[in-house]
Design an enzyme around this catalytic site. Sequence first.
Site, PDB file in Angstrom:
ATOM      1  N   SER A 199       0.827  -1.203   0.000  1.00  0.00           N
ATOM      2  CA  SER A 199       0.000   0.000   0.000  1.00  0.00           C
ATOM      3  C   SER A 199       0.865   1.259   0.000  1.00  0.00           C
ATOM      4  O   SER A 199       1.948   1.287   0.583  1.00  0.00           O
ATOM      5  CB  SER A 199      -0.905   0.021   1.233  1.00  0.00           C
ATOM      6  OG  SER A 199      -1.793  -1.077   1.224  1.00  0.00           O
TER       7      SER A 199
ATOM      8  N   ASP B  40     -11.174   0.098   9.357  1.00  0.00           N
ATOM      9  CA  ASP B  40     -12.122  -0.056   8.251  1.00  0.00           C
ATOM     10  C   ASP B  40     -13.521  -0.357   8.768  1.00  0.00           C
ATOM     11  O   ASP B  40     -14.522   0.067   8.177  1.00  0.00           O
ATOM     12  CB  ASP B  40     -11.659  -1.179   7.316  1.00  0.00           C
ATOM     13  CG  ASP B  40     -10.449  -0.780   6.493  1.00  0.00           C
ATOM     14  OD1 ASP B  40     -10.226   0.428   6.318  1.00  0.00           O
ATOM     15  OD2 ASP B  40      -9.715  -1.677   6.027  1.00  0.00           O
TER      16      ASP B  40
END
Length: 458
Positions: A223, A248
């Site tokens: 990422s 998340d």
Amino acid sequence: MSFAWAKQYEPKTAFTQWIDEKLPLPRLVYNAVGAGYPVPRNLNYMWNFGVLAGFCLVLQIITGVVLAMHYSADTTVAFGSIEHIMRNVNYGWMLKYAHANGASFFFLVIYLHIFRGFYYSSYKAPREMIWLLGVVIFLLMMATAFMGYVLPWGQMSFWGAKVITGLFGAIPVIGEPLQTWLVGGFAPNNSTLNRFFSLHFLLPFVIAGVVILHIWALHIPGSSNPTGVEVKQESDTVPFHPYYTAKDGFGLGIFLILYTAFVFFAPNLLGHPDNWVEANPLSTPALIVPEWYFYPFYAILRAFTGDLTIPFTDVILIPAKLLGVIAMFSAILVWFLLPWLDKSPVRSGHYRPLFKKFFWFGLIPCMLALFYLGGAKPEEPYIVFSQIATAYYFMHFLVILPIVSQIEKPKPLPYSITEAVLGDDVPGGTSGGGDMPPPRDAVKNLPADGGAAPEPAE
């Protein structure tokens, strides 16, 4: 990306050992979204939108499959089948509203995801393939959403299909045969509805396949992060689980609150009232517009009102309609070129002062204007504003961005992600796996992409 310090999956029972040997699916999940996947420790909530987009895709597929069980792709009964779903199918109203509003929220999440990529230059090496696959996903989403918009067979469905499919007729030589083949006739009819229903049902699974490639490509370089600096040491990362699964999960909770508020309290707010009137080829709506998430590209299409001619003659080189079609598709295709148009060695907009100004005071107002103008009436002064916004949109990507990337002087980057989070004097490996980073003033020629450690200054 393979990190030496990443936790390895260790099956603890005989059954899990057997599964891991025959079909290592738990290992795959563990390495993809579990403790075995180290992620930069400084990701902010703008990195939640990838997970939210995946959730929206699953939601659309599930609700779409159930709705397809009760829908009839026939022009004589399609509109009535929607009424049947709303009134007679158990919780059919909720499924219909969940699917319709789910499309809007899916695009909202994707737009935020894309503009996060613009600001943090997520398209730069080594993540070009992730970006390119993401643009492919967006194009597939647009095709799927357009075909789904036709299925209710209301007034806006019919006339939207007529206008959009009519654009293909502007293509020289092959345009009219292509349009006839796509529609199945000379105007949207039963063949059109059947074809669009089949493709609308199929394309989400194609999107799911490209999403898998997108995630696969993401796990090769790892990422990105708000600094744009690459991972150098163990202290730069944390395991995806439990840190980012919790983060998340919080973002998903906020999303669901907003989404369910629309589904239950304002289900038709994002739709068009004319689509609750059955399609009538003999009655043209006062204003033909697509769904809101197509507005920027529809505004670009309508911005071209004059033919391109040879100067001082009446010889037409490119008709206005074809110019609009080319510009509309080019507005998305230009995104494929971003990895090579933006040559700045720095990724994050936080460290690019000139780029940041053009992003927040140029591109963002331009896109907001296009969103508004796409739903406005095709008359003055909206047409002139559309032309100005369209000109700036292309100028930003094709002229401003390349020039800014060459002339601006970026701010100094932190040596590592750890330094950016905790300060200059933090040991590189707080858990025993890293080295002490050199002081800032002892470093020269620090690579902007956060690559290998630089040479000490003499």
